[in-house]
Design a protein around this motif. Sequence first.
Motif, mmCIF file in Angstrom:
data_model
loop_
_atom_site.group_PDB
_atom_site.id
_atom_site.type_symbol
_atom_site.label_atom_id
_atom_site.label_comp_id
_atom_site.label_asym_id
_atom_site.label_seq_id
_atom_site.Cartn_x
_atom_site.Cartn_y
_atom_site.Cartn_z
ATOM 1 N N ARG A 1 -2.286 0.516 -4.763
ATOM 2 C CA ARG A 1 -2.548 -1.186 -4.439
ATOM 3 C C ARG A 1 -1.737 -1.823 -5.293
ATOM 4 O O ARG A 1 -2.039 -2.125 -6.680
ATOM 5 C CB ARG A 1 -3.556 -1.719 -4.225
ATOM 6 C CG ARG A 1 -4.753 -1.127 -2.652
ATOM 7 C CD ARG A 1 -3.586 -1.189 -1.235
ATOM 8 N NE ARG A 1 -4.472 0.105 -0.211
ATOM 9 C CZ ARG A 1 -4.382 0.070 0.745
ATOM 10 N NH1 ARG A 1 -4.668 -1.133 0.970
ATOM 11 N NH2 ARG A 1 -5.539 0.922 1.141
ATOM 12 N N THR A 2 -0.560 -2.615 -4.899
ATOM 13 C CA THR A 2 0.349 -3.446 -6.053
ATOM 14 C C THR A 2 1.014 -4.537 -5.312
ATOM 15 O O THR A 2 0.850 -5.038 -3.928
ATOM 16 C CB THR A 2 1.685 -2.909 -6.585
ATOM 17 O OG1 THR A 2 2.758 -2.584 -4.975
ATOM 18 C CG2 THR A 2 1.228 -1.362 -7.336
ATOM 19 N N PHE A 3 1.705 -5.685 -6.093
ATOM 20 C CA PHE A 3 2.025 -6.937 -5.191
ATOM 21 C C PHE A 3 3.363 -6.690 -5.756
ATOM 22 O O PHE A 3 4.206 -7.463 -5.610
ATOM 23 C CB PHE A 3 1.196 -8.325 -5.965
ATOM 24 C CG PHE A 3 -0.277 -8.875 -5.189
ATOM 25 C CD1 PHE A 3 -0.039 -9.063 -3.685
ATOM 26 C CD2 PHE A 3 -1.211 -8.013 -5.643
ATOM 27 C CE1 PHE A 3 -1.492 -9.178 -3.035
ATOM 28 C CE2 PHE A 3 -2.405 -8.636 -5.093
ATOM 29 C CZ PHE A 3 -2.488 -8.385 -4.109
ATOM 30 N N VAL B 1 3.737 14.005 -4.323
ATOM 31 C CA VAL B 1 4.349 13.443 -2.983
ATOM 32 C C VAL B 1 4.303 12.234 -2.801
ATOM 33 O O VAL B 1 2.905 11.574 -2.894
ATOM 34 C CB VAL B 1 4.649 14.519 -1.840
ATOM 35 C CG1 VAL B 1 4.907 13.603 -0.048
ATOM 36 C CG2 VAL B 1 4.514 15.470 -1.987
ATOM 37 N N TYR B 2 4.834 10.590 -2.872
ATOM 38 C CA TYR B 2 4.640 9.424 -3.624
ATOM 39 C C TYR B 2 4.950 8.902 -2.151
ATOM 40 O O TYR B 2 6.012 9.052 -2.016
ATOM 41 C CB TYR B 2 4.866 8.774 -4.792
ATOM 42 C CG TYR B 2 4.645 8.093 -4.563
ATOM 43 C CD1 TYR B 2 3.081 7.713 -5.337
ATOM 44 C CD2 TYR B 2 4.799 6.442 -4.717
ATOM 45 C CE1 TYR B 2 2.510 5.938 -6.055
ATOM 46 C CE2 TYR B 2 4.226 5.408 -4.670
ATOM 47 C CZ TYR B 2 3.415 4.655 -5.641
ATOM 48 O OH TYR B 2 2.964 3.985 -5.034
ATOM 49 N N GLU B 3 4.468 8.405 -1.178
ATOM 50 C CA GLU B 3 4.895 7.418 -0.157
ATOM 51 C C GLU B 3 5.040 6.522 0.082
ATOM 52 O O GLU B 3 3.465 5.774 0.165
ATOM 53 C CB GLU B 3 4.458 8.428 1.348
ATOM 54 C CG GLU B 3 4.460 7.672 2.806
ATOM 55 C CD GLU B 3 4.035 8.383 3.798
ATOM 56 O OE1 GLU B 3 4.071 7.348 4.985
ATOM 57 O OE2 GLU B 3 3.427 8.895 3.749
ATOM 58 N N VAL B 4 5.736 4.996 0.111
ATOM 59 C CA VAL B 4 5.324 4.031 -0.399
ATOM 60 C C VAL B 4 5.511 3.132 1.201
ATOM 61 O O VAL B 4 5.945 3.597 2.429
ATOM 62 C CB VAL B 4 6.954 3.584 -0.603
ATOM 63 C CG1 VAL B 4 6.980 2.009 -0.930
ATOM 64 C CG2 VAL B 4 7.628 3.699 -2.153
ATOM 65 N N GLY C 1 -6.092 -5.638 0.693
ATOM 66 C CA GLY C 1 -6.276 -4.994 1.806
ATOM 67 C C GLY C 1 -4.753 -4.666 2.069
ATOM 68 O O GLY C 1 -3.698 -5.668 1.153
ATOM 69 N N ALA C 2 -3.952 -4.082 2.824
ATOM 70 C CA ALA C 2 -2.465 -4.143 3.547
ATOM 71 C C ALA C 2 -2.598 -4.411 5.063
ATOM 72 O O ALA C 2 -3.467 -4.225 5.968
ATOM 73 C CB ALA C 2 -2.432 -2.461 3.308
ATOM 74 N N GLU C 3 -1.360 -5.332 5.363
ATOM 75 C CA GLU C 3 -1.216 -5.473 6.550
ATOM 76 C C GLU C 3 0.406 -5.833 6.651
ATOM 77 O O GLU C 3 1.496 -5.969 5.876
ATOM 78 C CB GLU C 3 -1.407 -6.808 6.520
ATOM 79 C CG GLU C 3 -1.247 -7.535 7.603
ATOM 80 C CD GLU C 3 -1.815 -7.213 9.132
ATOM 81 O OE1 GLU C 3 -0.379 -7.007 10.043
ATOM 82 O OE2 GLU C 3 -2.701 -7.629 9.683
ATOM 83 N N VAL D 1 0.856 -1.324 -0.051
ATOM 84 C CA VAL D 1 0.119 0.249 0.054
ATOM 85 C C VAL D 1 0.685 0.990 0.308
ATOM 86 O O VAL D 1 1.293 1.537 0.773
ATOM 87 C CB VAL D 1 -1.094 0.003 0.837
ATOM 88 C CG1 VAL D 1 -0.145 0.002 2.710
ATOM 89 C CG2 VAL D 1 -2.090 1.493 0.891
ATOM 90 N N ASP D 2 0.668 1.912 -1.336
ATOM 91 C CA ASP D 2 1.236 3.663 -0.773
ATOM 92 C C ASP D 2 0.408 4.715 -0.972
ATOM 93 O O ASP D 2 -1.130 3.765 -1.400
ATOM 94 C CB ASP D 2 2.336 3.505 -2.319
ATOM 95 C CG ASP D 2 3.463 2.394 -2.420
ATOM 96 O OD1 ASP D 2 4.096 1.491 -1.182
ATOM 97 O OD2 ASP D 2 3.542 1.990 -3.085
#
Length: 388
Positions: free
Chosen positions: A259-261, A291-294, A331-333, A184-185
């Motif tokens: 959202r990526t894998f 502004v891109y936040e990983v 979703g992210a975790e 998730v970014d």
Amino acid sequence: MPIVNRIADFAEDMATWRQHLHTIPELELECHQTAAFVAERLREFGVNELYEGIAETGIVAIIEGRGPGPTIGLRADMDALPMSEETGLDYASTHPGKMHACGHDGHTTMLLGAARYLAETRNFAGRVALIFQPGEEAGGGADVMVQEGIMERFSINQVYALHNAPGTEEGTFFTTPGPIMAAVDTFDIHIQGKGGHGAMPHETRDPVMAACGIAQAIQTIVSRNHYALDDLVVSVTQIHTGTVDNVIPDTAYINGTVRTFDPAVQKMVMERMEQIVAGQATSYGVEAELVYEVGYPATINDAGKAGFAADVAREVVGEGKVVADAGREMGAEDFSYMLNVRPGAYLFLGQGASAGLHHPKYNFNDEVAPIGASFFARIVEKAQPVSQ
């Protein structure tokens, strides 16, 4: 083998613990009351070692089994969400603007239930490390705990976690080998134009139109820049600009999530977003900053550990209530950070019909807590059996 009888015996105690935790939700790494409650219970259970203050309020407790062996890690998250509760429960949040709307009170309770049983029986070799983690929703508590060296310090060689799943049949488990949750970014775009009277747009450099153009162009990343069978989500979730009907504002703001894998897909999105923002800004005559936040990386189950965990779940709830190849979701975790450094698996546990996660009317189902605790206990006993 069904739910562990001894764990079923103290199901009422578990419900009491969980409902108390529900009243004291805390955010990010600041889970002081929650951690104090957890530590008090662990001391009562007679764990061998108790370490507090990891990632500010995180806890690692060690229970020694019968004889030498490796150390298996079990993780539960403890933090809540910054939202107001609307359940009307007798044990609703007493902390205004904070709520256990994702069931972390239940996750903590399930691991406490397993801890009580494992400390009583010790029917395993080696050691179990009970990881009570703050800051899953925000703060990256798992990453902080990993960076503070818990895997090396406690010689943890595999790690497992559970998350409740509203809307899924009560007591069912599902997981999958490989990626199970996405990276998730977050992106923020700040647009600077030149405002003016709404009746004289020719005298302005309109940031509103630029924001609309950028938001629409961003969607082409998904539709035109990546292979259709690769999972990717790019969602604009906020646009803020303007105050009145007859004034073109000076600025606009766009916010959203990616959202990526696949890291290659993630890199492509970052590059295309930079190009789109710059190009659209030029075409509308405004200035725009991206502004891109990983954020959290993808949660990737070890295939062998996921299969093993599914087998253990079948022993607890039966063959027909476990799906071992459920696929992945967007979703992210932050358990992903732990799986990046140790093999293990992340599973979902169905909690039946209820409001969804992050909903103001959500409440964890206490009936599934003994099931989750039994899973945690059995995975230790199966992974590290006592030599006969």
